[in-house]
Enzyme design. Structure first.
Site, PDB file in Angstrom:
ATOM      1  N   PRO A  85       0.826  -1.213   0.000  1.00 23.11           N
ATOM      2  CA  PRO A  85       0.000   0.000   0.000  1.00 23.11           C
ATOM      3  C   PRO A  85       0.862   1.266   0.000  1.00 23.11           C
ATOM      4  O   PRO A  85       0.408   2.334  -0.394  1.00 23.11           O
ATOM      5  CB  PRO A  85      -0.790  -0.091   1.311  1.00 23.11           C
ATOM      6  CG  PRO A  85      -0.638  -1.479   1.783  1.00 23.11           C
ATOM      7  CD  PRO A  85       0.616  -2.036   1.184  1.00 23.11           C
ATOM      8  N   GLU A 112       0.796  -7.557   7.808  1.00 21.35           N
ATOM      9  CA  GLU A 112       0.998  -6.109   7.686  1.00 21.35           C
ATOM     10  C   GLU A 112       2.165  -5.790   6.751  1.00 21.35           C
ATOM     11  O   GLU A 112       2.617  -4.651   6.656  1.00 21.35           O
ATOM     12  CB  GLU A 112       1.275  -5.514   9.068  1.00 21.35           C
ATOM     13  CG  GLU A 112       0.085  -5.545  10.002  1.00 21.35           C
ATOM     14  CD  GLU A 112      -1.048  -4.667   9.524  1.00 21.35           C
ATOM     15  OE1 GLU A 112      -2.171  -5.186   9.395  1.00 21.35           O
ATOM     16  OE2 GLU A 112      -0.808  -3.481   9.243  1.00 21.35           O
ATOM     17  N   ARG A 154       0.717  -8.419 -21.595  1.00 15.31           N
ATOM     18  CA  ARG A 154      -0.056  -8.053 -22.784  1.00 15.31           C
ATOM     19  C   ARG A 154       0.762  -7.170 -23.735  1.00 15.31           C
ATOM     20  O   ARG A 154       0.440  -7.047 -24.911  1.00 15.31           O
ATOM     21  CB  ARG A 154      -1.353  -7.355 -22.446  1.00 15.31           C
ATOM     22  CG  ARG A 154      -1.192  -5.977 -21.857  1.00 15.31           C
ATOM     23  CD  ARG A 154      -2.530  -5.388 -21.448  1.00 15.31           C
ATOM     24  NE  ARG A 154      -3.314  -4.980 -22.594  1.00 15.31           N
ATOM     25  CZ  ARG A 154      -3.193  -3.791 -23.194  1.00 15.31           C
ATOM     26  NH1 ARG A 154      -2.274  -2.924 -22.778  1.00 15.31           N
ATOM     27  NH2 ARG A 154      -3.968  -3.467 -24.232  1.00 15.31           N
ATOM     28  N   ASP A 169      -3.282   1.968 -26.521  1.00 13.89           N
ATOM     29  CA  ASP A 169      -3.896   2.002 -25.194  1.00 13.89           C
ATOM     30  C   ASP A 169      -4.279   3.428 -24.824  1.00 13.89           C
ATOM     31  O   ASP A 169      -3.497   4.347 -25.053  1.00 13.89           O
ATOM     32  CB  ASP A 169      -2.899   1.477 -24.146  1.00 13.89           C
ATOM     33  CG  ASP A 169      -2.846  -0.026 -24.165  1.00 13.89           C
ATOM     34  OD1 ASP A 169      -1.932  -0.594 -23.559  1.00 13.89           O
ATOM     35  OD2 ASP A 169      -3.720  -0.629 -24.815  1.00 13.89           O
TER      36      ASP A 169
HETATM   37  N1  LIG Z   1      -0.121  -3.216  -4.387  1.00 11.51           N
HETATM   38  C1  LIG Z   1      -0.814  -3.105  -3.465  1.00 11.51           C
HETATM   39  C2  LIG Z   1      -1.773  -2.876  -2.436  1.00 11.51           C
HETATM   40  C3  LIG Z   1      -1.984  -3.492  -1.192  1.00 11.51           C
HETATM   41  C4  LIG Z   1      -1.211  -4.547  -0.507  1.00 11.51           C
HETATM   42  C5  LIG Z   1      -0.079  -5.116  -1.103  1.00 11.51           C
HETATM   43  C6  LIG Z   1       0.677  -6.039  -0.411  1.00 11.51           C
HETATM   44  C7  LIG Z   1       0.312  -6.413   0.877  1.00 11.51           C
HETATM   45  C8  LIG Z   1       0.874  -7.274   1.854  1.00 11.51           C
HETATM   46  C9  LIG Z   1       0.066  -7.249   2.978  1.00 11.51           C
HETATM   47  N2  LIG Z   1      -0.954  -6.386   2.704  1.00 11.51           N
HETATM   48  C10 LIG Z   1      -2.036  -6.095   3.648  1.00 11.51           C
HETATM   49  C11 LIG Z   1      -1.811  -4.854   4.390  1.00 11.51           C
HETATM   50  C12 LIG Z   1      -2.911  -4.282   4.980  1.00 11.51           C
HETATM   51  C13 LIG Z   1      -2.749  -3.145   5.769  1.00 11.51           C
HETATM   52  C14 LIG Z   1      -1.506  -2.594   5.947  1.00 11.51           C
HETATM   53  C15 LIG Z   1      -1.341  -1.444   6.878  1.00 11.51           C
HETATM   54  N3  LIG Z   1      -1.402  -0.128   6.292  1.00 11.51           N
HETATM   55  C16 LIG Z   1      -2.368  -0.021   5.189  1.00 11.51           C
HETATM   56  C17 LIG Z   1      -2.480   1.409   4.718  1.00 11.51           C
HETATM   57  O1  LIG Z   1      -2.809   2.254   5.846  1.00 11.51           O
HETATM   58  C18 LIG Z   1      -1.833   2.206   6.884  1.00 11.51           C
HETATM   59  C19 LIG Z   1      -1.697   0.790   7.390  1.00 11.51           C
HETATM   60  C20 LIG Z   1      -0.409  -3.131   5.319  1.00 11.51           C
HETATM   61  C21 LIG Z   1      -0.559  -4.296   4.548  1.00 11.51           C
HETATM   62  C22 LIG Z   1      -0.837  -5.875   1.464  1.00 11.51           C
HETATM   63  C23 LIG Z   1      -1.603  -4.944   0.786  1.00 11.51           C
HETATM   64  N4  LIG Z   1      -3.048  -2.900  -0.627  1.00 11.51           N
HETATM   65  N5  LIG Z   1      -3.509  -1.954  -1.458  1.00 11.51           N
HETATM   66  C24 LIG Z   1      -2.754  -1.900  -2.560  1.00 11.51           C
HETATM   67  N6  LIG Z   1      -2.938  -1.024  -3.623  1.00 11.51           N
END
Ligand SMILES: N#Cc1c(-c2ccc3ccn(Cc4ccc(CN5CCOCC5)cc4)c3c2)n[nH]c1N
Length: 239
Positions: A85, A112, A154, A169
């Site tokens: 994220p 996390e 792709r 695209d």
């Molecule tokens: N690409 C991509 C992703 C991902 C993604 C990608 C990889 C992993 C590995 C674990 N998680 C879950 C996870 C949830 C919560 C948190 C905490 N934080 C979140 C934001 O607010 C603060 C706190 C961390 C990690 C993932 C999520 N989410 N959204 C995207 N665009």
């Protein structure tokens, strides 16, 4: 191109072997390896996570497991891509950049996230990109890997039946795609725009660009800011 993905849910990435991607594998255009991260655990519980230093919610993925897994999968020709994220936004330009790479390795985190030292260590040997596919929170990196692999593959020569479409695209010219239509000419009292049946391709191209400009203006106005100096007088009149 070779692509490898490391995950604790290998079954989640089975779609990488379906449809367009599956045909690209069968035709030898790409190789895809999906690896179970727990293959690099040695304890009876096959643990991949632990409590975060400094406290906080949830668990963090252990560096030892990831370190050994990446040592086994990566080479000196690899580029490591880590969905998170907190990553840089994934864009069409990045997809085009990745499509030029010889070996992409995707690290699918869960919980996390992954101990940061995994990426700091990997960056000593290869390019490491921490990337986000959008401003929303998923449960893990697997869905993001499906998105990024499709966007990259792709673009590879021979993968798409109609290669021109990859070059055309909508994000390639900076505008959103306008509306599309096919037969019948009238459906539930809704008619195809006359211009598209006119056979006048100059008018059709102009109409399509006008539609793309209007749609971009209403849905993604910030994209127009980047295009400001590329818009001609007609474009500006449409907006
Ligand atoms: N690409 C991509 C992703 C991902 C993604 C990608 C990889 C992993 C590995 C674990 N998680 C879950 C996870 C949830 C919560 C948190 C905490 N934080 C979140 C934001 O607010 C603060 C706190 C961390 C990690 C993932 C999520 N989410 N959204 C995207 N665009």
């Amino acid at each position: 191109m070779k692509l490898d993905a490391l995950t604790i849910f290998p079954e989640y990435l089975q779609p990488l072997r379906a449809a367009l991607l599956g045909r690209a594998i069968d035709r030898g255009l790409i190789e895809i390896g999906v690896h179970d991260l727990r293959d690099w655990t040695y304890d009876v519980h096959r643990a991949v996570d632990d409590a975060p230093y400094g406290g906080g919610p949830g668990m963090v993925m252990k560096p030892q497991v990831w370190g050994e897994a990446l040592d086994a999968v990566c080479t000196d020709r690899s580029r490591l891509i880590v969905p998170t994220p907190a990553g840089r936004p994934f864009t069409q330009a990045m997809a085009r950049e990745y499509a030029e790479e010889e070996h992409l390795v995707f690290a699918c985190g869960r919980y996390e996230g992954i101990d940061q030292r995994v990426f700091d260590d990997a960056a000593r040997r290869m390019p490491v990109d921490e990337v986000s596919i959008g401003d929303y929170v998923l449960v893990g990196g697997e869905a993001a890997v499906l998105v990024m692999v499709e966007a990259v593959v792709r673009l590879l020569p021979g993968v798409l039946g109609n290669p021109v479409s990859a070059e055309q695209d909508s994000f390639s010219d900076g505008l959103l795609e306008g509306p599309s239509f096919t037969r019948p000419e009238v459906w539930r009292d809704l008619a195809v725009p006359d211009v598209l049946r006119s056979g006048n391709h100059a008018r059709i191209d102009r109409w399509r660009r006008d539609q793309a400009l209007e749609r971009t203006f209403h849905r993604r106005p910030e994209l127009l800011d980047r295009l400001a100096d590329e818009l001609d007088a007609h474009d500006r009149a449409v907006l």
